[in-house]
Write a protein that holds these residues in place. Structure first.
Motif, PDB file in Angstrom:
ATOM      1  N   PHE A  29       0.862  -1.195   0.000  1.00 30.79           N
ATOM      2  CA  PHE A  29       0.000   0.000   0.000  1.00 30.79           C
ATOM      3  C   PHE A  29       0.897   1.243   0.000  1.00 30.79           C
ATOM      4  CE2 PHE A  29      -3.571   2.542   2.170  1.00 30.79           C
ATOM      5  CZ  PHE A  29      -4.240   2.727   0.986  1.00 30.79           C
ATOM      6  N   GLY A  30       0.718   2.190   0.908  1.00 24.99           N
ATOM      7  CA  GLY A  30       1.537   3.411   0.886  1.00 24.99           C
ATOM      8  C   GLY A  30       2.901   3.257   1.541  1.00 24.99           C
TER       9      GLY A  30
ATOM     10  N   PHE B  86       4.888 -10.474   6.936  1.00 22.56           N
ATOM     11  CA  PHE B  86       3.626  -9.796   7.267  1.00 22.56           C
ATOM     12  C   PHE B  86       2.705  -9.928   6.062  1.00 22.56           C
ATOM     13  CE2 PHE B  86       1.295  -5.527   7.636  1.00 22.56           C
ATOM     14  CZ  PHE B  86       0.373  -6.017   8.558  1.00 22.56           C
TER      15      PHE B  86
ATOM     16  N   ALA C 100      -2.685  -8.454   2.301  1.00 23.51           N
ATOM     17  CA  ALA C 100      -3.126  -8.132   0.928  1.00 23.51           C
ATOM     18  C   ALA C 100      -4.492  -8.766   0.679  1.00 23.51           C
ATOM     19  CB  ALA C 100      -2.068  -8.605  -0.064  1.00 23.51           C
TER      20      ALA C 100
HETATM   21  C1  LIG Z   1      -4.450  -3.527   3.373  1.00 18.87           C
HETATM   22  S1  LIG Z   1      -3.431  -2.890   2.106  1.00 18.87           S
HETATM   23  C2  LIG Z   1      -1.828  -3.004   2.807  1.00 18.87           C
HETATM   24  C3  LIG Z   1      -1.599  -1.967   3.883  1.00 18.87           C
HETATM   25  C4  LIG Z   1      -0.148  -1.790   4.247  1.00 18.87           C
HETATM   26  N1  LIG Z   1       0.396  -2.982   4.841  1.00 18.87           N
HETATM   27  C5  LIG Z   1       0.022  -0.593   5.158  1.00 18.87           C
HETATM   28  O1  LIG Z   1       0.444  -0.721   6.293  1.00 18.87           O
HETATM   29  O2  LIG Z   1      -0.303   0.539   4.748  1.00 18.87           O
HETATM   30  C6  LIG Z   1      -3.498  -4.190   0.931  1.00 18.87           C
HETATM   31  C7  LIG Z   1      -2.590  -4.018  -0.274  1.00 18.87           C
HETATM   32  O3  LIG Z   1      -2.547  -5.282  -0.949  1.00 18.87           O
HETATM   33  C8  LIG Z   1      -2.412  -5.055  -2.315  1.00 18.87           C
HETATM   34  N2  LIG Z   1      -2.811  -6.231  -3.087  1.00 18.87           N
HETATM   35  C9  LIG Z   1      -4.066  -6.643  -3.378  1.00 18.87           C
HETATM   36  N3  LIG Z   1      -4.027  -7.766  -4.123  1.00 18.87           N
HETATM   37  C10 LIG Z   1      -2.709  -8.067  -4.295  1.00 18.87           C
HETATM   38  C11 LIG Z   1      -2.020  -9.112  -4.969  1.00 18.87           C
HETATM   39  N4  LIG Z   1      -2.682 -10.077  -5.617  1.00 18.87           N
HETATM   40  N5  LIG Z   1      -0.673  -9.099  -4.947  1.00 18.87           N
HETATM   41  C12 LIG Z   1       0.007  -8.128  -4.271  1.00 18.87           C
HETATM   42  N6  LIG Z   1      -0.602  -7.123  -3.616  1.00 18.87           N
HETATM   43  C13 LIG Z   1      -1.938  -7.088  -3.629  1.00 18.87           C
HETATM   44  C14 LIG Z   1      -3.296  -3.827  -2.583  1.00 18.87           C
HETATM   45  O4  LIG Z   1      -2.918  -3.177  -3.778  1.00 18.87           O
HETATM   46  C15 LIG Z   1      -3.069  -2.997  -1.304  1.00 18.87           C
HETATM   47  O5  LIG Z   1      -2.106  -1.996  -1.533  1.00 18.87           O
END
Ligand SMILES: C[S@@+](CC[C@H](N)C(=O)[O-])C[C@H]1O[C@@H](n2cnc3c(N)ncnc32)[C@H](O)[C@@H]1O
Length: 210
Positions: free
Chosen positions: A67-68, A133, A136
């Motif tokens: 994410f960010g 961790f 996703a």
């Molecule tokens: C809950 S957010 C992560 C938050 C991050 N750990 C933080 O502390 O800000 C989930 C992330 O997983 C990514 N994501 C979703 N599907 C994914 C995939 N198949 N492979 C990799 N990343 C993925 C999304 O783009 C998103 O940025």
């Protein structure tokens, strides 16, 4: 669903280590510019991740879901010079955002970001890792777990976010609800690991490879 009373949450926030100006700026900008900003882990979980990484003396960390970049930068703080963190994401907007913050942090040089579906990236990521961790897409939680567990060192930690899924694990209805519940059932029955599920934020599963 908020599991914890707002005032208690605030009290815990105020009694957790300050995350510093850069992460605070990252969090503010996440709310201004990224979609679904509440996905950010934030101070309490971020400090918890850093605390765990420091407690086990982690030198190699894997993250699924950049994410960010908040959680990646939080964990990277605990890494020694020469330590490394690999983080995976698919979203080009979030990736560009995270890279910008990694470049501004003294810990950013420890981080490598892999763009693309994490399940594909994982095939070419070698272990062993001290800590992972998972944060996703929920439908792939079990796939991530099975791909990552063999890459963990003995005693390594896998930390998994959102395992209560706002309480929907109690009465699963859609694909993500069932996927998380199935994942949780797998972990509690898995004799390769020991496990404790915490009610912090949206539920954090702490799993240790035996
Ligand atoms: C809950 S957010 C992560 C938050 C991050 N750990 C933080 O502390 O800000 C989930 C992330 O997983 C990514 N994501 C979703 N599907 C994914 C995939 N198949 N492979 C990799 N990343 C993925 C999304 O783009 C998103 O940025």
């Amino acid at each position: 669903m908020d599991f914890i009373n707002e005032e208690i949450e605030k009290y815990c926030f105020n009694h957790s280590q300050n995350d510093g100006p850069l992460l605070q700026k990252l969090e503010r900008e996440t709310y201004e510019k990224l979609e679904i900003p509440q996905m950010i882990t934030g101070r309490i979980e971020g400090r918890f991740l850093k605390f765990l990484a420091g407690a086990i003396g982690a030198e190699k960390i894997l993250e699924i879901g950049t994410f960010g970049g908040y959680s990646a930068l939080s964990m990277a703080e605990a890494l020694p010079e020469g330590g490394s963190l690999i983080t995976c994401d698919v979203d080009p907007v979030a990736i560009e955002f995270a890279r910008r913050y990694f470049a501004q942090s003294i810990h950013g040089k420890k981080i490598s970001l892999m763009e693309g579906p994490a399940i594909e990236s994982l095939k070419s990521i070698p272990g062993p890792f001290d800590m992972a961790f998972i944060d996703a897409d929920k439908v792939n939680y079990l796939n991530y777990y099975e791909a990552i567990l063999p890459k963990m060192r003995q005693g390594g930690l896998i930390i998994v976010d959102n395992v209560l899924w706002s309480g929907r694990v109690l009465d699963p209805k859609d694909e993500s609800d069932f996927a998380i519940h199935e994942f949780n059932e797998k972990v509690i029955g898995d004799d390769r690991v020991e496990q404790v599920m915490l009610t912090v934020r949206d539920g954090i599963y702490c799993i240790r490879k035996l």
